[in-house]
Design an enzyme around this catalytic site. Structure first.
Site, short mmCIF file in Angstrom:
data_model
loop_
_atom_site.label_atom_id
_atom_site.label_comp_id
_atom_site.label_asym_id
_atom_site.label_seq_id
_atom_site.Cartn_x
_atom_site.Cartn_y
_atom_site.Cartn_z
N ASN A 118 9.30 25.34 73.78
CA ASN A 118 8.63 24.48 74.77
C ASN A 118 8.15 23.20 74.12
O ASN A 118 7.82 23.16 72.94
CB ASN A 118 7.47 25.23 75.44
CG ASN A 118 6.15 25.04 74.72
OD1 ASN A 118 5.45 24.04 74.92
ND2 ASN A 118 5.80 25.99 73.85
N PHE A 122 0.61 19.81 76.79
CA PHE A 122 -0.72 19.96 77.40
C PHE A 122 -0.76 19.46 78.84
O PHE A 122 -1.68 18.74 79.25
CB PHE A 122 -1.80 19.23 76.58
CG PHE A 122 -2.13 19.82 75.24
CD1 PHE A 122 -1.64 21.06 74.86
CD2 PHE A 122 -2.92 19.11 74.35
CE1 PHE A 122 -1.96 21.59 73.61
CE2 PHE A 122 -3.25 19.63 73.10
CZ PHE A 122 -2.76 20.87 72.72
N SER A 186 -0.76 22.48 68.31
CA SER A 186 0.45 22.35 69.13
C SER A 186 1.35 21.28 68.53
O SER A 186 0.87 20.21 68.14
CB SER A 186 0.09 21.97 70.56
OG SER A 186 1.25 21.59 71.28
N ASN A 188 3.47 19.59 70.24
CA ASN A 188 4.02 18.82 71.36
C ASN A 188 3.16 17.65 71.81
O ASN A 188 3.47 17.00 72.80
CB ASN A 188 4.28 19.77 72.53
CG ASN A 188 5.25 20.87 72.16
OD1 ASN A 188 6.26 20.62 71.51
ND2 ASN A 188 4.92 22.10 72.52
N THR A 189 2.06 17.39 71.10
CA THR A 189 1.27 16.18 71.29
C THR A 189 1.34 15.41 69.98
O THR A 189 0.92 15.91 68.94
CB THR A 189 -0.19 16.50 71.65
OG1 THR A 189 -0.23 17.16 72.93
CG2 THR A 189 -1.03 15.24 71.71
N LYS A 229 -7.35 27.45 66.26
CA LYS A 229 -5.96 27.90 66.33
C LYS A 229 -5.11 27.04 65.40
O LYS A 229 -5.10 25.81 65.51
CB LYS A 229 -5.43 27.83 67.75
CG LYS A 229 -4.06 28.49 67.93
CD LYS A 229 -3.71 28.65 69.39
CE LYS A 229 -2.43 29.47 69.58
NZ LYS A 229 -2.14 29.71 71.02
N ASN A 258 0.05 29.39 66.28
CA ASN A 258 0.71 28.67 67.38
C ASN A 258 2.23 28.76 67.20
O ASN A 258 2.72 29.54 66.37
CB ASN A 258 0.23 27.21 67.38
CG ASN A 258 0.16 26.60 68.77
OD1 ASN A 258 1.06 26.78 69.58
ND2 ASN A 258 -0.93 25.90 69.05
#
Length: 354
Positions: A118, A122, A186, A188-189, A229, A258
């Site tokens: 993915n 967010f 994450s 993805n940011t 995390k 994560n």
């Protein structure tokens, strides 16, 4: 029930585009949450309770199995999650204001690996919406299981201002959170994982801890448990730096791990984003858990996440040092009653992991 899901229901869902299937599942869970009598019946069947509640950082968990952040991004259906047998639920990741996330498509299945990739970014409706959803549908003081709130930085917020986003989310949601998870891992940011470096980490975590203590003192109640995390892609040397900060600041726990930006040999496709589920992340996250457990002599509570798609995988996490586990991808592949299966297996082992 597991066989029915895997042979009949999952094939239908997997014919849909992944995020469309996720949205269908979200709708079903919201519907279940709106039916309290049905939730009560489901909970009576699914919610496995340990002989003694699992007590960590001032909270009690009926069993060791939780739902990881990312499934219920806006706090819309934790009551349904409890009804399906989870001993806690983590909602989010939430940012101060609504943001759409990254462009679609951004969620990809790899069934041969029991994995997902993915790059959601967010996507959420913001802290105010989450506050109202939790207060309406699963208010604090009327819960059967703890609710953690996973907080993050908005896409447009520069790193040197990131702490403002975490503080804003904390302030908005403190009255409805049982604990907070600081998500700096994450992939993805853009730039978010840089917050794991000591240059940013100590200031961020110290400022949030100070806000937590101030809020608790003002209200005359205990401070919220704070967890961090982390990513599975850190070196052990980088993990050492993080552990030193967490122990210095007396943080309550760590969630490991994560999703990963790495890929196993021969992995098909070239989609960017975080890989979750399957044997590859299972091993890496377990290694990180065990390293943390040994490095801290078991003093820092660990929530284990990554590749949990069987009772054996769940057992590995607890054997490695995790006190709780969380699911996401394994739940997608194994079905809605999988938490009950794992909680029963962990309960049966019981004293072996205490």
């Amino acid at each position: 029930m597991a066989l029915v899901y895997e042979k009949m229901i999952r094939p239908l869902l997997f014919r849909m585009e992944p995020e469309q299937a996720h949205d269908r599942g979200r709708t079903a869970l919201m519907t279940l949450s709106s039916l309290p009598t049905l939730c009560k019946l489901f909970r009576a069947y699914n919610l496995v309770r340990e002989d003694k509640p699992v007590k960590l950082f001032g909270l009690e968990f009926p069993n060791r199995v939780g739902l990881a952040a990312g499934m219920d991004k806006d706090g819309e259906f934790p009551r349904a999650i409890e009804a399906l047998g989870f001993g806690h639920v983590e909602v989010g990741t939430v940012t101060p204001e609504s943001q759409p996330g990254n462009p679609r498509p951004r969620l990809f299945r790899y069934p041969e690996y029991n994995a997902l990739v993915n790059r959601m970014g967010f996507n959420n409706r913001g802290s105010e919406v989450m506050l109202n959803a939790l207060a309406k549908h699963y208010p604090k003081g009327k819960r059967g299981v703890p609710v953690g709130v996973n907080i993050g930085k908005a896409k447009t917020t520069p790193l040197d201002k990131a702490v403002d986003d975490y503080i804003a989310c904390f302030r908005k949601l403190a009255d409805q959170a049982d604990y907070f998870t600081v998500n700096i891992s994450s992939p993805n940011t853009a730039g978010l994982r840089d917050l794991q470096s000591e240059a940013y980490l100590r200031d961020l975590l110290a400022t949030l801890r100070g806000e937590n203590k101030s809020h608790a003192k003002k209200l005359g109640r205990p401070a919220h448990p704070l967890l961090l995390k982390i990513a599975p892609d850190l070196s052990f040397k980088e993990i050492d730096v993080i552990l030193e900060v967490l122990l210095d600041l007396k943080y309550d726990g760590i969630i490991a791990t994560n999703t990963t930006i790495q890929r196993p040999n021969g992995f098909p496709g070239s989609e960017t984003g975080g890989l979750s589920g399957g044997a590859f992340i299972r091993k890496r996250s377990t290694d990180v858990i065990n390293y943390i457990y040994k490095s801290t002599s078991g003093k820092l509570p660990i929530v284990g996440v990554g590749g949990i798609d069987s009772p054996e995988a769940a057992g590995e996490k607890v054997d490695a040092g995790a006190s709780l586990i969380q699911l996401y991808t394994g739940w997608v592949y194994r079905g809605p009653f999988f938490a009950r299966t794992l909680a029963k297996a962990l309960k049966a082992k019981g004293e072996d992991w205490i």
